[in-house]
Design a protein around this motif. Structure first.
Motif, mmCIF file in Angstrom:
data_model
loop_
_atom_site.group_PDB
_atom_site.id
_atom_site.type_symbol
_atom_site.label_atom_id
_atom_site.label_comp_id
_atom_site.label_asym_id
_atom_site.label_seq_id
_atom_site.Cartn_x
_atom_site.Cartn_y
_atom_site.Cartn_z
ATOM 1 N N ALA A 6 0.300 -3.351 10.453
ATOM 2 C CA ALA A 6 0.313 -3.167 9.003
ATOM 3 C C ALA A 6 -0.963 -2.441 8.584
ATOM 4 O O ALA A 6 -2.064 -2.857 8.954
ATOM 5 C CB ALA A 6 0.402 -4.514 8.294
ATOM 6 N N TRP A 7 -0.800 -1.352 7.837
ATOM 7 C CA TRP A 7 -1.960 -0.651 7.325
ATOM 8 C C TRP A 7 -2.684 -1.533 6.316
ATOM 9 O O TRP A 7 -2.052 -2.328 5.622
ATOM 10 C CB TRP A 7 -1.539 0.655 6.647
ATOM 11 N N PRO A 8 -3.998 -1.415 6.204
ATOM 12 C CA PRO A 8 -4.733 -2.230 5.234
ATOM 13 C C PRO A 8 -4.289 -1.907 3.814
ATOM 14 O O PRO A 8 -3.861 -0.786 3.515
ATOM 15 C CB PRO A 8 -6.196 -1.814 5.458
ATOM 16 N N ALA A 9 -4.358 -2.897 2.932
ATOM 17 C CA ALA A 9 -4.035 -2.680 1.526
ATOM 18 C C ALA A 9 -4.955 -1.616 0.939
ATOM 19 O O ALA A 9 -6.037 -1.359 1.454
ATOM 20 C CB ALA A 9 -4.166 -3.987 0.752
ATOM 21 N N ALA A 10 -4.489 -1.015 -0.160
ATOM 22 C CA ALA A 10 -5.204 0.137 -0.709
ATOM 23 C C ALA A 10 -6.643 -0.191 -1.080
ATOM 24 O O ALA A 10 -7.563 0.579 -0.780
ATOM 25 C CB ALA A 10 -4.449 0.678 -1.929
ATOM 26 N N ALA A 187 -7.481 6.577 8.947
ATOM 27 C CA ALA A 187 -7.220 5.227 9.447
ATOM 28 C C ALA A 187 -6.544 4.342 8.411
ATOM 29 O O ALA A 187 -5.919 3.345 8.766
ATOM 30 C CB ALA A 187 -8.526 4.581 9.902
ATOM 31 N N CYS A 188 -6.665 4.699 7.127
ATOM 32 C CA CYS A 188 -6.052 3.837 6.112
ATOM 33 C C CYS A 188 -4.551 4.046 6.007
ATOM 34 O O CYS A 188 -3.853 3.263 5.357
ATOM 35 C CB CYS A 188 -6.736 4.020 4.757
ATOM 36 N N GLY A 189 -4.030 5.115 6.629
ATOM 37 C CA GLY A 189 -2.587 5.276 6.715
ATOM 38 C C GLY A 189 -1.881 5.727 5.458
ATOM 39 O O GLY A 189 -0.650 5.668 5.381
ATOM 40 N N ARG A 190 -2.610 6.162 4.466
ATOM 41 C CA ARG A 190 -2.022 6.630 3.207
ATOM 42 C C ARG A 190 -2.930 7.713 2.632
ATOM 43 O O ARG A 190 -4.082 7.836 3.055
ATOM 44 C CB ARG A 190 -1.887 5.466 2.212
ATOM 45 N N PRO A 191 -2.429 8.526 1.701
ATOM 46 C CA PRO A 191 -3.275 9.585 1.135
ATOM 47 C C PRO A 191 -4.582 9.031 0.568
ATOM 48 O O PRO A 191 -4.587 8.002 -0.109
ATOM 49 C CB PRO A 191 -2.399 10.185 0.030
ATOM 50 N N ALA A 192 -5.676 9.711 0.863
ATOM 51 C CA ALA A 192 -6.994 9.269 0.403
ATOM 52 C C ALA A 192 -7.847 10.486 0.086
ATOM 53 O O ALA A 192 -7.764 11.513 0.770
ATOM 54 C CB ALA A 192 -7.675 8.399 1.453
ATOM 55 N N THR A 193 -8.673 10.349 -0.951
ATOM 56 C CA THR A 193 -9.503 11.454 -1.419
ATOM 57 C C THR A 193 -10.870 10.918 -1.837
ATOM 58 O O THR A 193 -10.958 9.883 -2.492
ATOM 59 C CB THR A 193 -8.849 12.154 -2.633
ATOM 60 N N VAL A 194 -11.914 11.645 -1.463
ATOM 61 C CA VAL A 194 -13.270 11.346 -1.931
ATOM 62 C C VAL A 194 -13.627 12.366 -3.004
ATOM 63 O O VAL A 194 -13.481 13.582 -2.787
ATOM 64 C CB VAL A 194 -14.290 11.408 -0.779
ATOM 65 N N VAL A 195 -14.082 11.897 -4.166
ATOM 66 C CA VAL A 195 -14.482 12.773 -5.265
ATOM 67 C C VAL A 195 -15.899 12.424 -5.704
ATOM 68 O O VAL A 195 -16.377 11.315 -5.473
ATOM 69 C CB VAL A 195 -13.528 12.640 -6.477
ATOM 70 N N ASN A 196 -16.557 13.395 -6.352
ATOM 71 C CA ASN A 196 -17.830 13.060 -6.976
ATOM 72 C C ASN A 196 -17.572 12.478 -8.361
ATOM 73 O O ASN A 196 -16.418 12.316 -8.776
ATOM 74 C CB ASN A 196 -18.782 14.263 -7.005
ATOM 75 N N ARG A 197 -18.619 12.158 -9.090
ATOM 76 C CA ARG A 197 -18.427 11.470 -10.372
ATOM 77 C C ARG A 197 -17.738 12.333 -11.417
ATOM 78 O O ARG A 197 -17.175 11.817 -12.380
ATOM 79 C CB ARG A 197 -19.772 10.957 -10.889
ATOM 80 N N ALA A 198 -17.772 13.643 -11.221
ATOM 81 C CA ALA A 198 -17.076 14.535 -12.142
ATOM 82 C C ALA A 198 -15.610 14.717 -11.757
ATOM 83 O O ALA A 198 -14.865 15.389 -12.464
ATOM 84 C CB ALA A 198 -17.772 15.891 -12.179
ATOM 85 N N GLY A 199 -15.202 14.101 -10.641
ATOM 86 C CA GLY A 199 -13.821 14.230 -10.180
ATOM 87 C C GLY A 199 -13.586 15.407 -9.260
ATOM 88 O O GLY A 199 -12.433 15.736 -8.946
ATOM 89 N N ARG A 200 -14.647 16.045 -8.778
ATOM 90 C CA ARG A 200 -14.488 17.184 -7.878
ATOM 91 C C ARG A 200 -14.320 16.693 -6.440
ATOM 92 O O ARG A 200 -15.047 15.819 -5.980
ATOM 93 C CB ARG A 200 -15.694 18.117 -7.990
ATOM 94 N N VAL A 201 -13.351 17.268 -5.746
ATOM 95 C CA VAL A 201 -12.971 16.785 -4.415
ATOM 96 C C VAL A 201 -14.018 17.160 -3.376
ATOM 97 O O VAL A 201 -14.448 18.315 -3.281
ATOM 98 C CB VAL A 201 -11.601 17.358 -4.001
ATOM 99 N N VAL A 202 -14.412 16.162 -2.581
ATOM 100 C CA VAL A 202 -15.292 16.384 -1.440
ATOM 101 C C VAL A 202 -14.449 16.556 -0.185
ATOM 102 O O VAL A 202 -14.555 17.547 0.536
ATOM 103 C CB VAL A 202 -16.282 15.213 -1.264
ATOM 104 N N VAL A 203 -13.608 15.580 0.098
ATOM 105 C CA VAL A 203 -12.744 15.604 1.275
ATOM 106 C C VAL A 203 -11.479 14.813 0.959
ATOM 107 O O VAL A 203 -11.519 13.860 0.175
ATOM 108 C CB VAL A 203 -13.484 15.020 2.513
#
Length: 238
Positions: A6-10, A187-203
């Motif tokens: 089971a993938w970890p919860a969000a 590893a979390c098994g679902r779509p994931a995004t890192v953003v800065n505080r302005a909402g700009r995508v890092v990875v």
């Protein structure tokens, strides 16, 4: 009996990614804090420093460019205008090319010449000066140094009276940070995004969340986890 994975919860998945991101940032900031302290100690109390007084900067910068993880692409010190007696505008910065050869960044340091750029108006300088705290700028395309999406980490160097004498900093290519962060996102098994505080995508592992693009909103059911000590948030699909 077949074991079911089971993938970890969000929410826990987002927290795990955030912890990995904070660890990565700590490995960049820690040597900068040490360099800021060494640079501050090298500033004489009774006169304006000379370039020769700040010889501690180059070996520390080179050490970061020679890191085993190849994370840092540029490193150095940028002085407050007028701090250094024999170099009123001083940007001492070294970069490592694709071949890992280290070279000083060549910049125009005379305000009267074409090509001069006032670095004191740039975010990586102006925010530490205003707040007195370390800062991460980006992701942004760094046309001055790297011509690539970059995160710039800066730490203020303080005079004896507490005012800012300079900043020390490191440039990190987003592509190199991505290499270290993607295993945690996948590893979390679902779509994931890192953003800065302005909402700009890092990875991101979501194709439409391209590095540098702006995420203005995300669908219901997504979880956001803000990193406590660094200016990023982690978005994970619930």
């Amino acid at each position: 009996m077949t074991e079911v994975f089971a993938w970890p919860a969000a929410a826990p998945a987002a927290a795990g990614i955030a912890a990995e991101l904070e660890r990565l940032c700590a490995t960049v900031f820690a040597p900068l804090v040490a360099l800021a302290e060494a640079a501050a100690a090298a500033i004489p109390a009774d006169r304006a420093p000379l370039l020769a007084d700040l010889g501690v900067v180059r070996p520390a910068a080179v050490a970061q460019l020679n890191r085993g993880d190849a994370l840092v692409a540029g490193c150095g010190l940028i002085a407050d205008p007028g701090l250094i007696a024999d170099a009123p505008w001083h940007l001492a910065w070294w970069t490592a090319g694709a071949d890992r050869e280290i070279a000083p960044l060549r910049v125009v340091s005379d305000p009267a010449r074409d090509g001069f750029r006032d670095y004191t108006v740039l975010e990586w300088w102006s925010v530490p000066r205003r707040t007195g705290r370390r800062h991460i700028t980006g992701p942004y395309v760094d046309y001055l140094c790297t011509d690539a999406y970059t995160l710039t980490f800066t730490v203020p160097v303080r005079r004896a009276d507490g005012s800012m004498a300079a900043v020390v900093g490191s440039d990190v290519y987003v592509a190199r940070a991505e290499r270290l962060l993607l295993p945690a996102l996948r590893a979390c098994g679902r779509p994931a995004t890192v953003v800065n505080r302005a909402g700009r995508v890092v990875v991101s592992t979501l194709p439409e969340h391209v590095t540098g693009s702006l995420v203005r909103s995300f669908p219901a059911g997504w979880v956001r986890h803000d990193c406590g000590d660094v200016p990023f948030g982690v978005l994970v699909c619930g």
